[in-house]
Scaffold this motif. Sequence first.
Motif, short mmCIF file in Angstrom:
data_model
loop_
_atom_site.label_atom_id
_atom_site.label_comp_id
_atom_site.label_asym_id
_atom_site.label_seq_id
_atom_site.Cartn_x
_atom_site.Cartn_y
_atom_site.Cartn_z
N GLN A 89 0.84 -1.19 0.00
CA GLN A 89 0.00 0.00 0.00
C GLN A 89 0.88 1.24 0.00
O GLN A 89 1.85 1.31 0.75
CB GLN A 89 -0.91 0.01 1.25
N LYS A 91 0.91 5.55 0.26
CA LYS A 91 0.11 6.70 0.69
C LYS A 91 0.74 7.97 0.14
O LYS A 91 1.97 8.05 -0.02
CB LYS A 91 0.01 6.75 2.21
N TYR A 124 -10.31 -17.85 -13.15
CA TYR A 124 -11.45 -16.96 -13.41
C TYR A 124 -11.86 -17.10 -14.88
O TYR A 124 -11.01 -17.36 -15.74
CB TYR A 124 -11.10 -15.51 -13.09
N GLN A 153 1.77 -5.30 2.84
CA GLN A 153 0.44 -5.73 3.25
C GLN A 153 0.13 -7.17 2.82
O GLN A 153 -1.02 -7.60 2.88
CB GLN A 153 -0.62 -4.77 2.69
N ALA B 15 -15.34 -15.33 -3.93
CA ALA B 15 -14.68 -15.72 -5.17
C ALA B 15 -13.74 -14.63 -5.68
O ALA B 15 -12.73 -14.92 -6.32
CB ALA B 15 -15.72 -16.07 -6.23
N VAL B 16 -14.09 -13.38 -5.42
CA VAL B 16 -13.25 -12.26 -5.84
C VAL B 16 -12.96 -11.42 -4.59
O VAL B 16 -13.90 -11.07 -3.87
CB VAL B 16 -13.98 -11.37 -6.87
N PRO B 17 -11.70 -11.12 -4.30
CA PRO B 17 -11.42 -10.31 -3.11
C PRO B 17 -12.11 -8.95 -3.18
O PRO B 17 -12.24 -8.37 -4.26
CB PRO B 17 -9.90 -10.14 -3.14
N SER B 19 -12.41 -4.86 -1.37
CA SER B 19 -11.46 -3.87 -0.87
C SER B 19 -12.17 -3.00 0.15
O SER B 19 -13.36 -2.73 0.01
CB SER B 19 -10.95 -2.96 -1.99
N ILE B 20 -11.44 -2.58 1.17
CA ILE B 20 -12.05 -1.75 2.21
C ILE B 20 -11.23 -0.49 2.42
O ILE B 20 -10.00 -0.53 2.53
CB ILE B 20 -12.19 -2.54 3.54
N ALA B 21 -11.93 0.64 2.48
CA ALA B 21 -11.29 1.92 2.78
C ALA B 21 -11.78 2.40 4.15
O ALA B 21 -12.97 2.31 4.46
CB ALA B 21 -11.65 2.96 1.72
N ASN B 30 -6.93 4.65 4.52
CA ASN B 30 -6.22 3.36 4.42
C ASN B 30 -7.06 2.45 3.52
O ASN B 30 -8.29 2.46 3.59
CB ASN B 30 -6.08 2.73 5.81
N VAL B 31 -6.39 1.68 2.69
CA VAL B 31 -7.12 0.77 1.82
C VAL B 31 -6.46 -0.61 1.88
O VAL B 31 -5.24 -0.72 1.91
CB VAL B 31 -7.22 1.32 0.37
N ALA B 32 -7.30 -1.65 1.97
CA ALA B 32 -6.78 -3.01 2.11
C ALA B 32 -7.67 -3.99 1.37
O ALA B 32 -8.84 -3.69 1.10
CB ALA B 32 -6.71 -3.39 3.59
N LYS B 33 -7.12 -5.15 1.04
CA LYS B 33 -7.91 -6.21 0.39
C LYS B 33 -8.60 -7.04 1.47
O LYS B 33 -8.10 -7.17 2.58
CB LYS B 33 -7.00 -7.14 -0.44
N PHE B 51 -6.24 -10.24 11.94
CA PHE B 51 -5.01 -9.66 12.50
C PHE B 51 -5.40 -8.28 13.02
O PHE B 51 -6.32 -7.66 12.49
CB PHE B 51 -3.94 -9.44 11.43
N LYS B 54 -4.22 -1.90 10.50
CA LYS B 54 -4.60 -0.49 10.42
C LYS B 54 -6.11 -0.34 10.21
O LYS B 54 -6.75 0.53 10.80
CB LYS B 54 -3.83 0.16 9.27
N THR B 108 -6.89 -20.80 -1.70
CA THR B 108 -5.88 -19.84 -2.16
C THR B 108 -4.50 -20.14 -1.58
O THR B 108 -3.60 -19.32 -1.69
CB THR B 108 -6.29 -18.40 -1.78
N MET B 110 -3.64 -20.33 1.57
CA MET B 110 -3.32 -19.48 2.72
C MET B 110 -3.72 -20.12 4.05
O MET B 110 -3.93 -19.43 5.04
CB MET B 110 -4.03 -18.13 2.57
N VAL B 113 -2.06 -19.07 7.13
CA VAL B 113 -2.05 -17.64 7.40
C VAL B 113 -3.39 -17.14 7.95
O VAL B 113 -3.45 -16.41 8.93
CB VAL B 113 -1.69 -16.86 6.12
#
Lengths: 167, 451
Positions: A89, A91, A124, A153, B15-17, B19-21, B30-33, B51, B54, B108, B110, B113
């Motif tokens: 990520q 910024k 896909y 990340q 099936a498709v990740p 995203s979160i802001a 902040n942006v994450a999958k 986990f 942020k 996937t 993981m 994890v």
Amino acid sequence: MPRTKSDPPLLDAMHAEFLGGPVAINVASRDEARVPSIARAYGCRVAADRREVVVFLSRRRSTALLRDLAAGAPVAVVFSRPKTHETIQLKGARVRIRPLAAGDRARMLACGAAFATEIIALGYTESFSRALMAPAGDDAMAIAFTPDAVFEQTPGPKAGQRLEPGP
Amino acid sequence: MMAALYALRRCFEGAVPASIATCAPDGVPNVAKLSHVHYVDNGHVALSYQFFNKTRENILDNPRATVEVVDPVSAAHYTLQLEYLRTETEGPLFENMKARLAAIASHTGMSKVFRLRGSDVYRVIDVEAVPGEAGPDSPPRAELLSGLRACVAELSGCVDLAHLLDVMLAGLERHWDIRHAMLLMPDPDGRRLYTVASRGYPESGVGSEVRMGEGIVGVSASARTPIRIGYAVQEYRYSQATRQRFAASADGDALETEIPFPGLTEAGSQLAVPLVLGDRLLGVVYVESPQEQRFTYEDEDALAVLAGQLALAVELLSRNGEHPAEKTMPAAEPSGPPAQAQGTPVLIRHFSADQSVFVDNDYLIKGVAGAIIWKLLREHAEGRAEFSNRELRLDASLKLPDINDNLDARLILLQRRLAERCPFIAIEKTRRGCFRLNVGRPLRLAEATAG
């Protein structure tokens, strides 16, 4: 301490290559009330000196995000490679919003095609993968910013770690 | 107008990740999958807390989040405006998300994890379709509702439990093309479930057991919630090794391991739906498929409605089993000595420690069903062939665990084990609450001593 022109760029060469590779790109900002906005980007270009990152957006699919960025709000961009889950990520304190420059459209279409090819290989469907990257069309525009922080990340123990520029 | 959240449920299959802001107190976004967004109801979603990161730090300070989800067929995007409400660390939602996350992690690569610490529940303030031409869509599935109607109609014609379960399993295949299915019922000790009926397997697996809280069926039963998994997941599978391990656990009630669980070795999709009446668990319907992502939210809806109907039908039949007609019925009259059996004698051994019964050297059954067949065979040797459910219920020597125990289910189990393993001994239903024991070969009964 604010970074200056003489500091080494935050992004190293491997990062720069990663950002321009087959990655999903999502861009976020926020409004005055700290309500977040989000949109998908369709490709990325990193300047030769690695001090500027440009990502391509669809104008009509990014209305709230572009409103917030135009108002001077900071930006956050996540890049994630589906095949490896490798994610970083960036910024930036503010962005410059501008039309596509020469070569940008070809760059964006190449990024979209590379990403579609990669996710088709992951299972896909072709119709989904093409539709996902199709909005990189006529209303595309660019936002450019100087990264002032880079975060690892990738899911796992190092997630969230702030990356410092190499020596 | 706000788009209905339930219409977007395909976006929540993982099936498709997504995203979160979020936004920090200092105004930095902040942006994450996100591996998946979980549909709770038409006004709520839940996100997996794995986990402390942020995103989590931000929403604990400023509960507003914006999430973008993607339809896995059309690639249409939707933006959800969310407000964080609370975190759940146990219960149906948590168990449901834990299973889904395990499936996505396994799919996937993981698994080491991803680990669910909590389910973060969010209120959905707004849902907006991101403008643009969506790709080709798939048509709505008309067969689910019409199939449900047909399945329910067929259940209403059933007069006994064995018939009811067979009709239900056949209906799943005929109307929904679900080819691998089974029904399990809880043991009254509340610690395990046993298979009463199955369809679509080389061996029926009737009589096999799984522990409450273990594997997809056990988790669905203990959390009283449907669990649906769209990818092969080690943690929720019933391998012989894990069953041996459960069986060896120190609580003293050994799990049935002689009869293998009939499930597919490589299930791509699994769905377990509990049969619940009030706070009572009557059983679990379990369906599976070698194909990944075979069962959708809509399949889960349909099977949940069918499970509700099935629970009512099971309950009704079990009350009919206590019908006054049966209670006032005289103990079955001996109908003369049973027909003379032909052939080589077969040795039937009984071990009283666990009520297990062996036919020559082959394991047949144990527990309550073992005690029942041993009683029937002993009385048969004295010249009886006709029996009633009522006398079994009243026979203290059988130690039926509880009045809540479903004797009918035990008899079905016994009947089917006999049919599969020992076809010369058969339980034949004669009229309501009564049956005949048919024995086709001479038997030698032996009470075995331990050791």
